[in-house]
Design a protein around this motif. Structure first.
Motif, PDB file in Angstrom:
ATOM      1  N   MET C   1       0.842  -1.203   0.000  1.00  0.00           N
ATOM      2  CA  MET C   1       0.000   0.000   0.000  1.00  0.00           C
ATOM      3  C   MET C   1       0.875   1.249   0.000  1.00  0.00           C
ATOM      4  O   MET C   1       1.888   1.295   0.693  1.00  0.00           O
ATOM      5  N   ALA C   2       0.499   2.232  -0.762  1.00  0.00           N
ATOM      6  CA  ALA C   2       1.305   3.436  -0.840  1.00  0.00           C
ATOM      7  C   ALA C   2       1.380   4.103   0.522  1.00  0.00           C
ATOM      8  O   ALA C   2       0.449   4.022   1.321  1.00  0.00           O
ATOM      9  N   PHE C   3       2.486   4.710   0.786  1.00  0.00           N
ATOM     10  CA  PHE C   3       2.645   5.359   2.075  1.00  0.00           C
ATOM     11  C   PHE C   3       3.356   6.676   1.838  1.00  0.00           C
ATOM     12  O   PHE C   3       4.534   6.715   1.506  1.00  0.00           O
ATOM     13  N   ASP C   4       2.631   7.788   2.004  1.00  0.00           N
ATOM     14  CA  ASP C   4       3.153   9.088   1.622  1.00  0.00           C
ATOM     15  C   ASP C   4       3.906   9.739   2.788  1.00  0.00           C
ATOM     16  O   ASP C   4       3.338  10.430   3.614  1.00  0.00           O
ATOM     17  N   ILE C   5       5.198   9.448   2.848  1.00  0.00           N
ATOM     18  CA  ILE C   5       6.001   9.883   3.981  1.00  0.00           C
ATOM     19  C   ILE C   5       6.111  11.398   4.059  1.00  0.00           C
ATOM     20  O   ILE C   5       6.393  11.965   5.122  1.00  0.00           O
ATOM     21  N   THR C   6       5.863  12.083   2.943  1.00  0.00           N
ATOM     22  CA  THR C   6       6.033  13.537   2.957  1.00  0.00           C
ATOM     23  C   THR C   6       4.931  14.263   3.721  1.00  0.00           C
ATOM     24  O   THR C   6       5.129  15.364   4.196  1.00  0.00           O
ATOM     25  N   ALA C   7       3.774  13.641   3.837  1.00  0.00           N
ATOM     26  CA  ALA C   7       2.679  14.331   4.515  1.00  0.00           C
ATOM     27  C   ALA C   7       3.019  14.535   5.985  1.00  0.00           C
ATOM     28  O   ALA C   7       3.514  13.628   6.657  1.00  0.00           O
ATOM     29  N   ALA C   8       2.728  15.741   6.470  1.00  0.00           N
ATOM     30  CA  ALA C   8       3.042  16.070   7.864  1.00  0.00           C
ATOM     31  C   ALA C   8       2.371  15.109   8.838  1.00  0.00           C
ATOM     32  O   ALA C   8       2.948  14.713   9.844  1.00  0.00           O
ATOM     33  N   ILE C   9       1.128  14.716   8.503  1.00  0.00           N
ATOM     34  CA  ILE C   9       0.398  13.842   9.410  1.00  0.00           C
ATOM     35  C   ILE C   9       1.112  12.502   9.577  1.00  0.00           C
ATOM     36  O   ILE C   9       1.165  11.934  10.668  1.00  0.00           O
ATOM     37  N   ASN C  10       1.715  12.002   8.489  1.00  0.00           N
ATOM     38  CA  ASN C  10       2.447  10.745   8.584  1.00  0.00           C
ATOM     39  C   ASN C  10       3.742  10.901   9.363  1.00  0.00           C
ATOM     40  O   ASN C  10       4.125  10.026  10.141  1.00  0.00           O
ATOM     41  N   ILE C  11       4.434  12.021   9.142  1.00  0.00           N
ATOM     42  CA  ILE C  11       5.667  12.267   9.894  1.00  0.00           C
ATOM     43  C   ILE C  11       5.345  12.361  11.378  1.00  0.00           C
ATOM     44  O   ILE C  11       6.025  11.770  12.223  1.00  0.00           O
ATOM     45  N   MET C  12       4.272  13.081  11.718  1.00  0.00           N
ATOM     46  CA  MET C  12       3.893  13.201  13.119  1.00  0.00           C
ATOM     47  C   MET C  12       3.458  11.853  13.695  1.00  0.00           C
ATOM     48  O   MET C  12       3.798  11.509  14.816  1.00  0.00           O
ATOM     49  N   GLY C  13       2.705  11.098  12.917  1.00  0.00           N
ATOM     50  CA  GLY C  13       2.265   9.780  13.379  1.00  0.00           C
ATOM     51  C   GLY C  13       3.433   8.853  13.628  1.00  0.00           C
ATOM     52  O   GLY C  13       3.515   8.185  14.663  1.00  0.00           O
ATOM     53  N   LEU C  14       4.377   8.821  12.690  1.00  0.00           N
ATOM     54  CA  LEU C  14       5.548   7.952  12.858  1.00  0.00           C
ATOM     55  C   LEU C  14       6.389   8.397  14.055  1.00  0.00           C
ATOM     56  O   LEU C  14       6.885   7.568  14.820  1.00  0.00           O
ATOM     57  N   SER C  15       6.535   9.725  14.228  1.00  0.00           N
ATOM     58  CA  SER C  15       7.294  10.226  15.377  1.00  0.00           C
ATOM     59  C   SER C  15       6.603   9.829  16.675  1.00  0.00           C
ATOM     60  O   SER C  15       7.259   9.412  17.643  1.00  0.00           O
ATOM     61  N   ALA C  16       5.282   9.964  16.699  1.00  0.00           N
ATOM     62  CA  ALA C  16       4.526   9.610  17.903  1.00  0.00           C
ATOM     63  C   ALA C  16       4.737   8.143  18.248  1.00  0.00           C
ATOM     64  O   ALA C  16       5.000   7.783  19.399  1.00  0.00           O
ATOM     65  N   VAL C  17       4.630   7.296  17.235  1.00  0.00           N
ATOM     66  CA  VAL C  17       4.794   5.857  17.453  1.00  0.00           C
ATOM     67  C   VAL C  17       6.213   5.560  17.944  1.00  0.00           C
ATOM     68  O   VAL C  17       6.418   4.758  18.863  1.00  0.00           O
ATOM     69  N   ALA C  18       7.201   6.230  17.350  1.00  0.00           N
ATOM     70  CA  ALA C  18       8.593   5.974  17.740  1.00  0.00           C
ATOM     71  C   ALA C  18       8.848   6.403  19.184  1.00  0.00           C
ATOM     72  O   ALA C  18       9.432   5.641  19.977  1.00  0.00           O
ATOM     73  N   VAL C  19       8.449   7.619  19.567  1.00  0.00           N
ATOM     74  CA  VAL C  19       8.748   8.071  20.936  1.00  0.00           C
ATOM     75  C   VAL C  19       7.941   7.281  21.956  1.00  0.00           C
ATOM     76  O   VAL C  19       8.425   7.011  23.062  1.00  0.00           O
ATOM     77  N   PHE C  20       6.731   6.867  21.607  1.00  0.00           N
ATOM     78  CA  PHE C  20       5.964   6.030  22.530  1.00  0.00           C
ATOM     79  C   PHE C  20       6.622   4.647  22.668  1.00  0.00           C
ATOM     80  O   PHE C  20       6.665   4.088  23.767  1.00  0.00           O
TER      81      PHE C  20
END
Lengths: 207, 207, 207
Positions: C1-20
């Motif tokens: 499935m495509a995953f648009d890493i450039t979108a701010a929402i995805n960057i924030m989501g990935l950061s949230a998951v990583a720090v948690f």
């Protein structure tokens, strides 16, 4: 989405959610939480059982996302409890009785929803017991309390009795709502007697 | 719904559910619960892992609502345990070994179900580990026990080993069921050795 | 499935998951777990909130089954933490601050996902609070810690503030991502002040 407040099942469901939310808020009071803690614990306790039931049945999104009235009832009940709880003589006693009303209502409502979904009677009873159980389990886990479910007095028995009574009355095709009210009364009276007289099931592990 | 009892995957799944239900009932015995407590803890422990897996995959309603045989197996296994447990020399020891058989079976069955659903091998392994984990987590939380999952002996390692072994054997296209049985044996033997010899992973936090 | 890493929402989501995930791994460090314990607790903590949100909304299979990048981020973050944690002066302090970043990110991301799903603002805020809450609840339950959620400093308040700020900025139709960043900053700064100055809500139960 339309919400038919006149139907007995909805009135019982809303009442169940409200008294369970109050029981959760009373546990928050015992933990001396702030108002947001009350709202959170009250809401999770009020909606926990129905949420798990909807998840397992695949009725998604779950009830309170489809019809926000359910979450609003929890928020209001929890907020009122925040201001009233300090005036209570015994918050623990109030919690036990709110919980008793709640499990009696939820056992019947949960069974009815299971049947309406088309499940077999065995699974409908499981739905009733689970709807009645999970709100309290969530409340106790979040508050770090002992699980009410595991206390010695007739508790799961109560849910089972209410659920099975509803099923039997439902099969008899009585006038409207006799099955709902009959199931509730059997469950609540049984739990009330168990609380007052400390009734327990016979138990070969505690002889 | 048709239920093909002859398939190895179903036999393994039912066995896993039964031994996990027994492990839950044995924990209920340690808590000196009554018969309904046994049925509840046994059923939640037996069905917990598969239920979470079905929820995450979106296979709804969950397995035991579609096929009540799963819940009946749990109820019977828990009820039998209620009467047999008092005769056991060590309920804790029995619990550990039932749990060992259960996680080895569930790790393989869960991985197989993930693969069949079309997930990547990484996610299939996660499904295996989760199916094997969640019943025990629910059991331990409900009984207020320390989480078995967090003990030091090879536990998550066991699930991973069984799951990965199954995946590798599955890729080799061996005759029917070699992959299932191979994965189970690797997991169970590893866990058995870990229990007997108190094997642990190296751990830089406990040097 | 495509995953648009450039979108701010995805960057924030990935950061949230990583720090948690890091916060979960740091709790595993306090419990002196082995590497697999780190991976498990880190992953459950990182993905717990989003998983519950997807379940309740009925977006199934859940996110990390559809896009394994999420689970890979958790595994990497947890593994790195395993080797770095022994070098930290205070793991508890690091955990609190990772958690603070995580809840601020998750509160905004969760609200945005709720809105995008078409829920009302009330339910979108609930989605934000739940996404921010459940990872930490799972972490604390699995590690046997006191629930961070129930501590006295502004915690649920933080999530609410971030979620509501996002909603208001979103309504103002500012340039792209101002709403996301504004919500995050309000939530994080509020939580930071609460940690540093031990800010609490007024509480009639602790006068």
């Amino acid at each position: 989405m339309a919400f038919d407040i006149t139907a007995a099942i909805n009135i019982m469901g809303l009442s169940a959610v409200a008294v369970f939310a109050i029981s959760g808020a009373l546990d928050a009071a015992r933990q001396k939480m702030d108002i947001l803690g009350f709202l959170l614990i009250g809401t999770v306790t009020g909606l926990g059982g129905g949420t798990v039931r909807d998840l397992l049945l695949g009725k998604l999104p779950v009830l309170w996302i489809r019809e926000p009235v359910w979450i609003i009832v929890c928020l209001i009940a929890s907020a009122i409890t925040y201001f009233i709880a300090p005036k209570l003589v015994s918050r623990t006693r109030a919690l036990i009785w709110m919980d008793a009303v709640g499990i009696a209502l939820f056992a019947v409502v949960g069974t009815e929803i299971g049947l309406n979904f088309g499940t077999s009677p065995l699974i409908a009873v499981c739905m009733g017991v689970m709807t009645a159980s999970f709100g309290g389990i969530a409340r106790d886990l979040l508050c770090g309390s002992n699980l009410t479910l595991m206390n010695e007095e007739l508790y799961i028995t109560t849910m089972l009795a209410g659920s099975v009574t509803y099923l039997i009355l439902h099969e008899l095709h009585l006038p409207d709502n006799y099955d709902l009210i009959g199931g509730f009364l059997v469950a609540f009276i049984l739990r009330a007697l168990a609380i007052i007289f400390k009734l327990k099931l016979p138990n070969i592990y505690r002889q």
